[in-house]
Design an enzyme around this catalytic site. Structure first.
Site, mmCIF file in Angstrom:
data_model
loop_
_atom_site.group_PDB
_atom_site.id
_atom_site.type_symbol
_atom_site.label_atom_id
_atom_site.label_comp_id
_atom_site.label_asym_id
_atom_site.label_seq_id
_atom_site.Cartn_x
_atom_site.Cartn_y
_atom_site.Cartn_z
ATOM 1 N N ASP A 21 20.395 29.763 7.084
ATOM 2 C CA ASP A 21 19.754 31.009 6.661
ATOM 3 C C ASP A 21 20.013 31.351 5.197
ATOM 4 O O ASP A 21 20.095 32.523 4.828
ATOM 5 C CB ASP A 21 20.188 32.186 7.556
ATOM 6 N N LYS A 24 16.263 28.594 2.639
ATOM 7 C CA LYS A 24 15.658 27.276 2.440
ATOM 8 C C LYS A 24 14.130 27.356 2.499
ATOM 9 O O LYS A 24 13.434 26.677 1.758
ATOM 10 C CB LYS A 24 16.141 26.298 3.524
ATOM 11 N N GLY A 48 14.840 28.816 11.704
ATOM 12 C CA GLY A 48 13.872 29.887 11.458
ATOM 13 C C GLY A 48 13.772 30.040 9.954
ATOM 14 O O GLY A 48 14.707 30.492 9.313
ATOM 15 N N HIS A 49 12.675 29.584 9.379
ATOM 16 C CA HIS A 49 12.522 29.594 7.919
ATOM 17 C C HIS A 49 11.444 30.604 7.538
ATOM 18 O O HIS A 49 10.302 30.504 7.988
ATOM 19 C CB HIS A 49 12.150 28.196 7.411
ATOM 20 N N GLN A 228 19.207 24.311 9.300
ATOM 21 C CA GLN A 228 20.619 24.701 9.489
ATOM 22 C C GLN A 228 21.366 24.589 8.151
ATOM 23 O O GLN A 228 20.742 24.707 7.111
ATOM 24 C CB GLN A 228 21.294 23.857 10.578
HETATM 25 P P1 GDP Z 1 16.366 29.803 5.970
HETATM 26 O O1 GDP Z 1 16.630 29.585 7.406
HETATM 27 O O2 GDP Z 1 17.390 29.150 5.086
HETATM 28 O O3 GDP Z 1 14.971 29.461 5.550
HETATM 29 O O4 GDP Z 1 16.545 31.376 5.721
HETATM 30 P P2 GDP Z 1 15.937 32.561 6.660
HETATM 31 O O5 GDP Z 1 14.486 32.644 6.449
HETATM 32 O O6 GDP Z 1 16.433 32.422 8.049
HETATM 33 O O7 GDP Z 1 16.715 33.813 6.068
HETATM 34 C C1 GDP Z 1 16.592 34.178 4.735
HETATM 35 C C2 GDP Z 1 16.030 35.610 4.674
HETATM 36 O O8 GDP Z 1 16.222 36.138 3.371
HETATM 37 C C3 GDP Z 1 14.534 35.659 4.909
HETATM 38 O O9 GDP Z 1 14.225 36.871 5.543
HETATM 39 C C4 GDP Z 1 13.931 35.637 3.499
HETATM 40 O O10 GDP Z 1 12.659 36.264 3.419
HETATM 41 C C5 GDP Z 1 14.968 36.442 2.748
HETATM 42 N N1 GDP Z 1 15.145 36.069 1.346
HETATM 43 C C6 GDP Z 1 15.077 34.840 0.760
HETATM 44 N N2 GDP Z 1 15.423 34.914 -0.544
HETATM 45 C C7 GDP Z 1 15.742 36.218 -0.777
HETATM 46 C C8 GDP Z 1 16.207 36.928 -1.923
HETATM 47 O O11 GDP Z 1 16.437 36.369 -2.993
HETATM 48 N N3 GDP Z 1 16.451 38.264 -1.779
HETATM 49 C C9 GDP Z 1 16.236 38.918 -0.597
HETATM 50 N N4 GDP Z 1 16.489 40.221 -0.565
HETATM 51 N N5 GDP Z 1 15.784 38.292 0.496
HETATM 52 C C10 GDP Z 1 15.551 36.952 0.411
HETATM 53 P P1 IMO Z 2 18.118 27.705 9.831
HETATM 54 O O1 IMO Z 2 17.367 26.394 9.625
HETATM 55 C C1 IMO Z 2 21.730 29.656 11.298
HETATM 56 C C2 IMO Z 2 23.621 27.926 14.839
HETATM 57 C C3 IMO Z 2 23.603 28.760 16.109
HETATM 58 C C4 IMO Z 2 24.921 28.312 16.724
HETATM 59 C C5 IMO Z 2 24.984 26.841 16.376
HETATM 60 C C6 IMO Z 2 24.520 25.900 17.487
HETATM 61 O O2 IMO Z 2 17.251 28.873 10.039
HETATM 62 O O3 IMO Z 2 19.132 27.856 8.744
HETATM 63 P P2 IMO Z 2 22.094 25.302 18.413
HETATM 64 O O4 IMO Z 2 21.041 26.157 19.045
HETATM 65 O O5 IMO Z 2 21.649 24.589 17.182
HETATM 66 O O6 IMO Z 2 22.767 24.371 19.386
HETATM 67 O O7 IMO Z 2 23.260 26.348 17.983
HETATM 68 O O8 IMO Z 2 24.146 26.663 15.232
HETATM 69 N N1 IMO Z 2 22.293 27.687 14.230
HETATM 70 C C7 IMO Z 2 21.849 28.292 13.124
HETATM 71 N N2 IMO Z 2 22.432 29.270 12.372
HETATM 72 N N3 IMO Z 2 20.544 29.125 10.919
HETATM 73 C C8 IMO Z 2 19.975 28.132 11.640
HETATM 74 O O9 IMO Z 2 18.877 27.478 11.229
HETATM 75 C C9 IMO Z 2 20.628 27.698 12.819
HETATM 76 N N4 IMO Z 2 20.335 26.775 13.768
HETATM 77 C C10 IMO Z 2 21.365 26.763 14.608
HETATM 78 O O10 IMO Z 2 23.578 30.122 15.821
HETATM 79 O O11 IMO Z 2 25.980 28.951 16.074
HETATM 80 MG MG MG Z 3 16.907 30.681 9.156
#
Ligand code: GDP
Ligand code: IMO
Ligand code: MG
Length: 434
Positions: A21, A24, A48-49, A228
């Site tokens: 999270d 990416k 979840g991206h 991840q």
């Molecule tokens: P990922 O799994 O690495 O793709 O990240 P996620 O999408 O799960 O979580 C990142 C969250 O931060 C998302 O809701 C993005 O829209 C948000 N986000 C990304 N870059 C920034 C930033 O620079 N500032 C803020 N405030 N939010 C951001």
């Molecule tokens: P993105 O790509 C954050 C965590 C789960 C749990 C552990 C194992 O959005 O960064 P699993 O279901 O993979 O067997 O769970 O890994 N986890 C993540 N945490 N971002 C993710 O993906 C994750 N995918 C799995 O919360 O701790």
């Molecule tokens: Mg994510």
């Protein structure tokens, strides 16, 4: 928006440097503009991206983030696929009028209903030592891959092969579901029926991703999108509180099916640290600073909606992450979220009994570590700043410190979720300021 060519023409990989999270999805989407192929290579719909385009928010779980730009998006053999989830995602993208150019490797393993049931049942049985999985069946599906009882896309193309593999799988799995976990047995016919229409639909996208990427390496701009984060890597993460795939950069080669080669590796570093699920977290904050990060950063899981645990940036941990991944560039994300804090701390060393240690190999050791912090002055930063010159001095100092400590150039700073809310620091901060 002009996207400067911040990386060379080498194949580029986006890696989460922490526990996932990191942002990416946003960075991949931005770089996808200049890429020809965007390839997911591990994980499944535990990811979840998030991508924000104007007022529209896309939450992608299986589709590579290049799908929003309509670029050639590939799902490599190392990804575990839930066909029903993937079909829904495809429908959502198409409903939006976006054209989808997708290729799925037939060697991808398929997440079956028993994987999801077993994932949840095993978690339940762990009691207080729950991993906090996403419950998407990821672990059981990868387990079947390794113990050679998995079902792949290619096995589903021939109805007889699919049926016979499923029969033998259920012969082994139903007793476990019934006798150990107290569930009803699953029926071969019902599973086949529930998967039939999505498999039919996805057939159209099947193609040899390993070959296509290999052949594209000479003249295509290839972007690999990690899911991840480094500390969820099944070998080098905080085992057993990890996911079931290799999340580090070297994982690309066996998961896509290409030979080892030099890559540009962009480490995505959230300006602080978060973690979803259980497991050690040395820089975790359970005070008002942690609350600030969760609230201002909207730190709730993209996949499960769970509140993310929040803490200070941990550079000591990132030093290890850099060693594992070989970062050539860093993208610092969510810098805006630190705005308004009076003082900001950064983890710079771990000690046990007053002695500095290497990043521990076991969670028992990790739990014994005391973090040594460096304290810096806070800053006020308006969300969305897209010019380095407009950053407050203390924010520049914060980014400088990250660059100096890790010895890797910061090429991008993100100050908001939108594409435009990004600072491109072409040559790294130090060179820019020289
Ligand atoms: P990922 O799994 O690495 O793709 O990240 P996620 O999408 O799960 O979580 C990142 C969250 O931060 C998302 O809701 C993005 O829209 C948000 N986000 C990304 N870059 C920034 C930033 O620079 N500032 C803020 N405030 N939010 C951001
Ligand atoms: P993105 O790509 C954050 C965590 C789960 C749990 C552990 C194992 O959005 O960064 P699993 O279901 O993979 O067997 O769970 O890994 N986890 C993540 N945490 N971002 C993710 O993906 C994750 N995918 C799995 O919360 O701790
Ligand atoms: Mg994510």
């Amino acid at each position: 928006m002009q996207v400067p060519n911040i990386v060379s023409m080498k194949p580029t990989v986006i890696i989460g440097a922490q526990w996932g999270d990191e942002g990416k999805g946003k960075v991949t989407d931005i770089l996808a503009k200049e890429a020809d192929y965007i390839v997911r290579f591990q994980g499944g719909n535990n990811a979840g991206h998030t991508i924000v385009v104007g007022d529209k928010v896309y939450k992608l779980h299986l589709l590579p983030s290049g799908a929003v730009y309509g670029k050639k998006s590939m799902i490599a053999a190392g990804v575990v696929v839930d066909p029903i989830v993937l079909c829904k995602e495809i429908e959502n993208i198409e409903k939006d009028g976006r054209k989808l150019d997708l290729m799925i490797d037939p060697l991808c393993h398929i997440i079956m209903p028993y994987h999801k049931i077993l994932d949840k049942a095993k978690e339940q049985s762990r009691g207080d030592s729950k991993i906090g999985t996403t419950g998407r069946g990821i672990g059981p599906c990868y387990s079947d891959r390794v113990n050679r009882s998995g079902i792949r896309f290619i096995d589903m193309l021939n109805p007889e092969t699919f049926r016979s593999k499923l029969i033998s799988k259920l012969e082994a799995t139903n007793p476990i579901l019934e006798k150990i976990y107290g569930f009803d047995p699953l029926s071969v016919d019902e599973i086949i029926e529930s998967y039939q229409s999505s498999i039919e639909k996805l057939k159209a996208y099947l193609g040899d991703v390993s070959k296509a990427v290999y052949e594209g390496l000479d003249n295509k701009n290839v972007l690999f999108e990690g899911a991840q984060g480094t500390f969820l890597d099944v070998n080098f993460g905080t085992y057993p509180y990890v996911t079931s795939s290799h999340t580090i950069s070297g994982g690309i080669f066996p998961n896509v099916g290409i030979p080892p080669m030099a890559l540009d590796v962009i480490g995505i570093v959230k300006a602080y640290t978060t973690r979803v699920g259980a497991g050690p977290f040395p820089c975790e904050l359970e005070d008002e600073n942690g609350e600030h990060l969760r609230k201002v950063g909207h730190e709730f899981g993209t996949t499960t909606g769970r509140p993310r645990r929040c803490g200070w940036l941990d550079l000591f941990m990132l030093k290890y992450s850099n060693r594992l991944n070989g970062f050539t560039h860093l993208a610092i994300t969510k810098l805006d979220v630190l705005s308004g804090l009076d003082k900001i701390k950064i983890g710079v060393d771990y000690q046990i009994d007053g002695q500095s240690v290497d990043f521990p190999m076991t969670i028992d050791q990790l739990e014994k570590c005391e973090v040594v912090y460096k304290e810096m002055d806070g800053f006020e930063l308006e969300q969305g700043i897209s010019s380095y010159d407009l950053l407050p001095d203390n924010a520049k100092k914060y980014c400088d410190f990250i660059e100096e400590y890790l010895g890797v150039k910061v090429s991008m700073i993100s100050t908001g979720p939108k594409r435009s809310e990004t600072i491109f620091v072409r040559e790294g901060l130090a060179m820019k300021m020289a």
